[in-house]
Design a protein around this motif. Structure first.
Motif, short mmCIF file in Angstrom:
data_model
loop_
_atom_site.label_atom_id
_atom_site.label_comp_id
_atom_site.label_asym_id
_atom_site.label_seq_id
_atom_site.Cartn_x
_atom_site.Cartn_y
_atom_site.Cartn_z
N ASP A 90 4.25 -14.06 -1.67
CA ASP A 90 3.16 -13.13 -1.42
C ASP A 90 3.63 -11.92 -0.62
O ASP A 90 3.86 -10.86 -1.18
CB ASP A 90 2.04 -13.86 -0.69
N LEU A 133 7.90 -14.42 -12.22
CA LEU A 133 7.27 -15.35 -11.29
C LEU A 133 8.08 -16.61 -11.05
O LEU A 133 8.00 -17.20 -9.96
CB LEU A 133 5.88 -15.74 -11.79
N ASN A 182 -1.55 -18.76 -10.93
CA ASN A 182 -1.03 -17.59 -11.63
C ASN A 182 -1.67 -17.35 -12.98
O ASN A 182 -1.26 -16.43 -13.71
CB ASN A 182 0.48 -17.74 -11.82
N THR A 222 -1.89 -10.96 -11.42
CA THR A 222 -0.77 -10.59 -10.55
C THR A 222 -0.56 -9.09 -10.54
O THR A 222 -0.32 -8.49 -9.49
CB THR A 222 0.51 -11.30 -11.00
N THR A 272 -1.23 -6.68 -7.25
CA THR A 272 -0.18 -5.83 -6.70
C THR A 272 -0.63 -4.38 -6.63
O THR A 272 -0.49 -3.71 -5.60
CB THR A 272 1.09 -5.96 -7.54
N THR A 309 3.22 -21.01 -3.60
CA THR A 309 2.01 -20.82 -4.41
C THR A 309 1.32 -22.15 -4.66
O THR A 309 0.09 -22.26 -4.56
CB THR A 309 2.37 -20.16 -5.75
#
Length: 513
Positions: free
Chosen positions: A417, A158, A362, A375, A379, A324
């Protein structure tokens, strides 16, 4: 961006509603009946007939249990998962049944929602009438989880500084191996469940939960991505759909590139509203007109990565992490002062607050550990539910469309994203299982669809679309800022929803709250 309710939870307003209902109709003159007698899907008898064992859990007044579900409803012999469930039970003689709740996501924890915030996200009327029930969807939290990276690898995934300038063609190419490694880790550490985090599998879990909770009809309050659960539930089980409230709706007819583009335009609109408000304050980092302030914003953001700004823990702020950090406080108008402070600190060369805001989104703790696998779930679910083709050319085409639709912040938000999701899903070990289509849910009882006029994460046009597509959809509008409508301090919205869920009253026209 995840569409979850990542926002401050507001205490319910006690002010009287102004102009609440333009008229109502009653969809059910009787209370929701319990003790499920609905036919059980063939081959799933052992799942639907299981009895829950409730045990007291934290905090006081909560009870927890687990429900066993098949990984694959079409092939139940292929293995099971566990779904964590929590409830706040009512002891009222006027109990209606169970109210199932989901906070959104993909990746939001319904267990956490009910454990930590049941008294803030439901009214006294709902808690008097229903057992308030939250569950962790498959792959999430205390349910059988999706697992990809450990904390150190997730931190690198990240936050690491790329070898090439973010957004460049070389940067896009750089992401392919990175995303393939992530997908491989998810498959290795999760196993076959990774292919069944899709919205329809979750909707089938909801029907299983309805049955084991003892309800003939599902009563449901779903926020944001949780509206997809509700809409697909109504499509799959129209005869079992009772009173459903879909708040912060998603348009199921849009393909993924358009969905992301429209959403980024929503964040741009929210950022413009933030700037308009900011210019009225003495602490605002901008000057001049709104358009001038937007230009100042773009210049600042464009230069962040080259300045190599760092937080007080030494981490460098990348353009994607900045995206973010920008999006997180836009979910809730109450967080705008933090966004203003973050921008002021960036101007001064300090990225500490920006990294802290990104960490909040996050689920990263101060010590570098992660509170959840949001996350990973986001996904996995998005890849299964979406449509991602065209290779890096397709990724670039949508990045360009986003930049045109959201010229101030769209590129930055989409680096973290759309770029991640598009490339990850084109290299995912399981194919998409859902085609974009309008959901009509023919035969379902009236369904309330709530939309907020300047919702950044689920734009109001999506609520309009879902309400019009559903054969029995009823649009309820909240005029204002922020993500979702219920329990946001708008008495008109809250009373409309409560009257519907408790007594079956459906507004004849949109009350325009």
């Amino acid at each position: 961006m995840r569409n979850s309710q990542r926002r401050a939870i507001a205490v319910l307003a006690t002010a009287a509603a102004a102009g609440l209902l333009a008229g109502c109709t009653l969809i059910s003159p009787t209370r929701t009946q319990t003790e499920s007698e609905v036919p059980i899907p063939a081959g799933l008898e052992s799942y639907y007939q299981q009895e829950l064992e409730w045990s007291p859990c934290e905090p006081e007044g909560r009870e927890c249990s687990t429900v066993t579900a098949p990984i694959d409803y079409e092939n139940p012999g292929d293995g099971d998962i566990e779904l964590a469930v929590v409830r706040v039970a009512t002891d009222s003689d006027d109990r209606v049944g169970s109210l199932l709740m989901n906070p959104g996501g993909p990746g939001g924890s319904g267990v956490e929602l009910v454990q930590q915030a049941a008294e803030y996200v439901t009214s006294d009327a709902l808690r008097e009438s229903f057992d308030i029930v939250g569950w962790d969807p498959r792959g999430v939290g205390l349910s059988t989880p999706v697992q990809c990276y450990d904390d150190a690898d997730m931190d690198a995934f990240l936050y690491s500084v790329p070898a090439n300038p973010t957004g460049s063609d070389a940067w896009l190419a750089e992401q392919v191996d990175r995303e393939k490694a992530f997908a491989d880790a998810c498959l290795e550490n999760t196993g076959p469940l990774l292919g069944f985090i899709d919205v329809e599998s979750n909707a089938r879990d909801m029907d299983l939960l309805r049955a084991v909770l003892g309800d003939k009809k599902l009563t449901y309050l779903g926020f944001s991505y949780g509206t997809s659960f509700g809409a697909h539930y109504a499509e799959l089980f129209p005869e079992n759909a009772g009173r459903l409230v879909l708040d912060g709706a998603i348009d199921p007819s849009l393909e993924s590139p358009e969905t992301f583009t429209v959403q980024m335009a929503g964040f741009e609109n929210a950022y413009r509203a933030f700037v308009e408000d900011c210019l009225l304050t003495s602490a605002c980092p901008f000057t001049g007109t709104v358009d001038t302030a937007l230009a100042q914003s773009k210049t600042l953001f464009d230069g962040v990565e080259a300045r190599e700004l760092r937080s007080d823990d030494g981490r460098q702020l990348t353009a994607s992490t900045l995206g973010t950090a920008l999006s997180y406080p836009l979910y809730d108008e109450g967080s705008w002062p933090a966004l203003s402070q973050m921008i002021s600190e960036l101007e001064e060369g300090d990225a500490t607050l920006a990294l802290q805001l990104a960490d909040g989104y996050n689920s990263r703790n101060d010590d570098g550990t992660y509170a959840d696998q949001a996350t990973a779930v986001y996904t996995a679910a998005t890849c299964l539910d979406g449509q991602f083709t065209g290779g890096l050319d397709g990724t670039r085409a949508t990045l360009d469309a986003i930049d045109a639709a959201a010229p101030t912040i769209g590129a930055f938000v989409s680096y973290a994203d759309w770029a991640h999701i598009s490339i990850a899903c084109q290299n995912w070990p399981f194919p998409s299982s859902i085609e974009a289509h309008a959901i009509t849910a023919d035969g379902a009882a009236p369904i309330l669809v709530l939309g907020t006029t300047n919702d950044p994460a689920t734009p109001y046009t999506w609520a309009e679309a879902m309400a019009s597509q559903l054969d029995s959809g009823v649009l309820i509008t909240r005029e204002g800022e922020g993500h979702t409508a219920y329990a946001q301090g708008n008495a008109c919205i809250d009373e409309t929803v409560d009257d519907y869920l408790v007594d079956g009253l459906v507004p004849v026209t949109d009350p325009l709250c």
